[in-house]
Design a protein around this motif. Structure first.
Motif, PDB file in Angstrom:
ATOM      1  N   UNK A 151       0.818  -1.218   0.000  1.00  0.00           N
ATOM      2  CA  UNK A 151       0.000   0.000   0.000  1.00  0.00           C
ATOM      3  C   UNK A 151       0.849   1.264   0.000  1.00  0.00           C
ATOM      4  N   UNK A 152       2.161   1.111   0.096  1.00  0.00           N
ATOM      5  CA  UNK A 152       3.049   2.269  -0.042  1.00  0.00           C
ATOM      6  C   UNK A 152       3.219   3.121   1.203  1.00  0.00           C
ATOM      7  N   UNK A 153       2.537   2.764   2.285  1.00  0.00           N
ATOM      8  CA  UNK A 153       2.635   3.553   3.514  1.00  0.00           C
ATOM      9  C   UNK A 153       4.060   3.551   4.068  1.00  0.00           C
ATOM     10  N   UNK A 289       5.347   6.113  -5.788  1.00  0.00           N
ATOM     11  CA  UNK A 289       4.831   5.386  -6.945  1.00  0.00           C
ATOM     12  C   UNK A 289       3.749   4.361  -6.683  1.00  0.00           C
ATOM     13  N   UNK A 290       3.339   4.176  -5.417  1.00  0.00           N
ATOM     14  CA  UNK A 290       2.378   3.094  -5.127  1.00  0.00           C
ATOM     15  C   UNK A 290       1.032   3.651  -4.701  1.00  0.00           C
ATOM     16  N   UNK A 291      -0.039   3.131  -5.307  1.00  0.00           N
ATOM     17  CA  UNK A 291      -1.389   3.438  -4.827  1.00  0.00           C
ATOM     18  C   UNK A 291      -2.223   2.167  -4.945  1.00  0.00           C
ATOM     19  N   UNK A 292      -3.041   1.928  -3.929  1.00  0.00           N
ATOM     20  CA  UNK A 292      -3.791   0.678  -3.856  1.00  0.00           C
ATOM     21  C   UNK A 292      -5.246   0.978  -3.541  1.00  0.00           C
ATOM     22  N   UNK A 293      -6.136   0.289  -4.237  1.00  0.00           N
ATOM     23  CA  UNK A 293      -7.563   0.462  -3.943  1.00  0.00           C
ATOM     24  C   UNK A 293      -8.271  -0.870  -4.095  1.00  0.00           C
ATOM     25  N   UNK A 294      -9.438  -0.966  -3.463  1.00  0.00           N
ATOM     26  CA  UNK A 294     -10.232  -2.187  -3.554  1.00  0.00           C
ATOM     27  C   UNK A 294     -11.610  -1.827  -4.077  1.00  0.00           C
ATOM     28  N   UNK A 295     -12.169  -2.714  -4.886  1.00  0.00           N
ATOM     29  CA  UNK A 295     -13.474  -2.473  -5.510  1.00  0.00           C
ATOM     30  C   UNK A 295     -14.472  -3.490  -4.977  1.00  0.00           C
ATOM     31  N   UNK A 296     -15.519  -2.983  -4.359  1.00  0.00           N
ATOM     32  CA  UNK A 296     -16.587  -3.855  -3.864  1.00  0.00           C
ATOM     33  C   UNK A 296     -17.150  -4.699  -4.996  1.00  0.00           C
ATOM     34  N   UNK A 297     -17.566  -5.888  -4.644  1.00  0.00           N
ATOM     35  CA  UNK A 297     -18.260  -6.784  -5.569  1.00  0.00           C
ATOM     36  C   UNK A 297     -17.416  -7.164  -6.773  1.00  0.00           C
ATOM     37  N   UNK A 298     -16.121  -7.196  -6.590  1.00  0.00           N
ATOM     38  CA  UNK A 298     -15.260  -7.508  -7.719  1.00  0.00           C
ATOM     39  C   UNK A 298     -14.298  -8.630  -7.345  1.00  0.00           C
TER      40      UNK A 298
END
Lengths: 460, 460
Positions: A151-153, A289-298
């Motif tokens: 997650x790049x933190x 350079x890092x970005x992270x996301x989550x998509x519901x129902x995927x």
């Protein structure tokens, strides 16, 4: 193709390629030999060690070249733990370390050691005081990454190092994700890194052991690398690794600004373009350079394949993309949504146009996967029927349990509950995360004959 | 320059270079990832594994790629010993194994295991029946090299493997020196090898674990290489290693004949050209490219530098060329002269003219070193004085004690003795070896206040 998976392995930097080619000609001989080919190899090795030390900010005789970052971590933790065996057999790691650190901890634990895994907040960062509180008189070693790989933190290494120093405990920093951007600040004791993360070749890792750190190399060793990394040195890889580290460092300040702007754009625009997305990780203290996301129902794997078809290479911490069918331990420790997870990690030099094209492609890719899975349309208005519903999602994998929950939540009155019966490990993480995103109440889990019942109370 | 040290590291084969370059472009990504760069890397890895298996003569799923041959031996021995821990904790190795095998044995011994080191004859070969006699009901593993790295002697692997198989004990073969020449015959259980010995790049080793062999990988592992070699795969090195193995194999039959003729010439002509030389190793059962000899009254390091100045790169097992100032354990186990030791190891493709030039250079180089050291002229005739002489060579390093002995042996009558007082480890090997070469009687050693007294009786 747009390769957005630099955090797994960055493409070879042109300087690395050049240095590798040159040292294939000059650095193939055994640096331990006395003849001219051996002496030439030794000179290359010595020069690489000096340059690596300068980039890290340490002495040349503190640098050990290993065959990989993983090997650096394994050898570094084992050597430091053994060196302080008389002090005690307690190890501290953060819960979001790279798996190679956690595997070292597991082996130590299986061998009778005690391990404290310090948790993180929702951004993925450890709390320095919580980390410091884990220090004990018998603590032999503490490990903290410089920045998280998923997650790049960025972690508070300097503060944690200070607490460790005060307690007399060495801190090993896994700097794999950050060393290309700059030296690790703070008074750490050991450091590990991996060349292929900064555009160097595979086959070269870095272990730094500060003078004064008690260290007892484990397993068979030989006379190479001060008795800390046995086996014939991979000199071409070492030379290329160090040359490319210097090259990426020279470009780091400028590229950091540029990539940070691009990832900031992703953080802002993805949730605007795609409904039901959670961007994770620290919005400010993060790698460029890092970005992270989550998509519901995927389904993460399906989305990854859709993006791949559209020319984007990303990775995912969703359970369906792991060999063990469990969500990433990092997302788990953060307590954030894991389904439909996408990590975008940009290599220096990534073109703005590629990121803009990603915005054009992503909404359709997510919608396509959701449609195939029969995901609920946003906020359906249905007639109320019963105060309590049971959803049997046994045998169904992420993201199906959450999709089923979302489908029926409108079918219970406000105050009513839905029990989702699931044997999928990802549900434990994703159902509470969905509740938080949707403003529903997660009422906890109950054991069931098969799997677990996750109880959700409708609040709105 | 004539590089005659191929047994340390062979120069990169052109095919290795070509394959390395191609896979730097196609094989830099993580083969564990699902995107197209990852899938491409995975395909390369799978193809390399198939090709390696074919060259070794095993199944693809028995092949593990490691970071070096040393790592293959360390992991192979540790895994096999742990896998058969219930059977017992006894390990058999030959006394002339590569140091990485002996280091593994030392670690095992320090951890409570028992090790039998099977000796060798004057040619460097183990006696199969002596090896078989070392097998015990609690033997967990036996290790035997396919051929010796210092003197080129081929070991009776097939016979030893048969004895091990009959006893139900797995045999690990270190095939580092021979795999480029052909597959290892016999029913072995594990095999280790190193690419840079056959003209492949550094950074690639091979561990083969036959199906059915009980194996428990030690230390932290991950999902890579069937859980037997953790860390990011060095795919370009792996691809180049396998491509060059196939290439050298294609040339092996022809090159073996050619190099064997050249080394045969060295074996025959060096003793004719240089007085007081002992050629060591088996004259017939030997690798095509290796020949080793020792020169009386010569300092190995000085000779190595003389040859280097004349354009020849060789290595030496003399004590003065080792970091520990002890002679090579191989020469020690063989009981042959270690002073002035030279190993010539020819890579495929070595020109005949280079070897001929070596014959022109060597006599002068040896004579130069001998002159500087004040070595005795052959067979001086001196007047007899006392029946017993004491030579104090304390603090003097190889080859000085032997030179002092040779200087005074004519000073005692036939039947008289010379006592050489020495604290140099090489003397223990070289004084008896000198006696054998000179037809004098070695009467044994006696403890002394400082060092050891080596007693020589003049016979002629």
């Amino acid at each position: 193709m747009s390769y957005f998976d630099a955090a797994s392995a960055a493409p070879l930097h042109p300087v690395a390629r050049q240095a590798l080619l040159a040292s294939l000609d000059d650095g193939w001989a055994d640096p331990a030999r006395l003849h001219r080919e051996g002496r030439r190899a030794r000179m290359l090795l010595d020069a690489a060690r000096e340059a690596a030390a300068e980039a890290v900010g340490c002495r040349a005789d503190e640098v050990v070249f290993t065959a990989s970052g993983t090997r650096a971590v394994h050898s570094g933790t084992a050597g430091a733990l053994a060196g302080r065996r008389r002090v005690g057999r307690h190890l501290i790691v953060s819960a979001v370390e790279h798996s190679c650190v956690l595997h070292s901890a597991d082996v130590f634990e299986a061998d009778g050691g005690t391990v404290t895994r310090v948790g993180v907040g929702r951004t993925g960062a450890v709390d320095p005081s919580a980390f410091a509180a884990a220090l004990r008189p018998d603590t032999a070693l503490a490990c903290l990454q410089s920045a998280n790989h998923e997650v790049g933190t960025v972690q508070p290494v300097a503060e944690v190092a200070e607490a460790c120093r005060a307690a007399g405990v060495p801190l090993l920093v896994d700097a794999a994700q950050s060393l290309g951007w700059g030296p690790v600040a703070g008074d750490w004791s050991l450091l590990a890194a991996s060349a292929h993360k900064w555009g160097g070749p595979a086959g070269a890792g870095l272990l730094v052991v500060r003078k004064g750190v008690r260290f007892a190399a484990q397993g068979p060793v030989d006379e190479r690398e001060s008795g800390r990394a046995p086996g014939f040195e991979n000199l071409p890889a070492i030379v290329a690794a160090v040359a490319s580290l210097r090259a990426v460092r020279a470009e780091a300040a400028q590229e950091a600004v540029r990539l940070r702007e691009l990832t900031e754009r992703i953080r802002a625009r993805v949730p605007a373009l795609v409904p039901d997305v959670e961007v994770v990780g620290d919005p400010r203290h993060r790698l460029p350079g890092i970005v992270t996301f989550s998509c519901l129902y995927v389904d993460g794997e399906a989305l990854l394949h859709e993006l791949d078809r559209a020319g984007f290479s990303v990775s995912s911490g969703s359970s369906c993309t792991s060999s063990t069918l469990t969500p990433s331990h990092v997302l788990k420790a953060m307590g954030v949504l894991s389904e439909g997870n996408v990590r975008v990690s940009l290599a220096p030099g990534t073109a703005e146009a590629d990121v803009e094209r990603f915005f054009q492609v992503l909404p359709g890719a997510v919608a396509g996967v959701r449609e195939k899975l029969g995901a609920p349309a946003p906020a359906p208005a249905t007639a109320v029927r019963a105060a309590e519903l049971l959803v049997d999602a046994l045998g169904r994998r992420c993201p199906v349990p959450v999709i089923e929950l979302a489908r029926v939540i409108g079918d219970v009155p406000v105050g009513g509950t839905v029990r989702v019966l699931s044997d999928d490990e990802a549900a434990r993480l994703d159902i509470p995360a969905w509740c938080e995103m949707r403003g529903q109440e997660y009422a906890g889990e109950e054991p069931a004959e098969r799997g677990t019942a996750y109880v959700v109370r409708r609040v709105n």
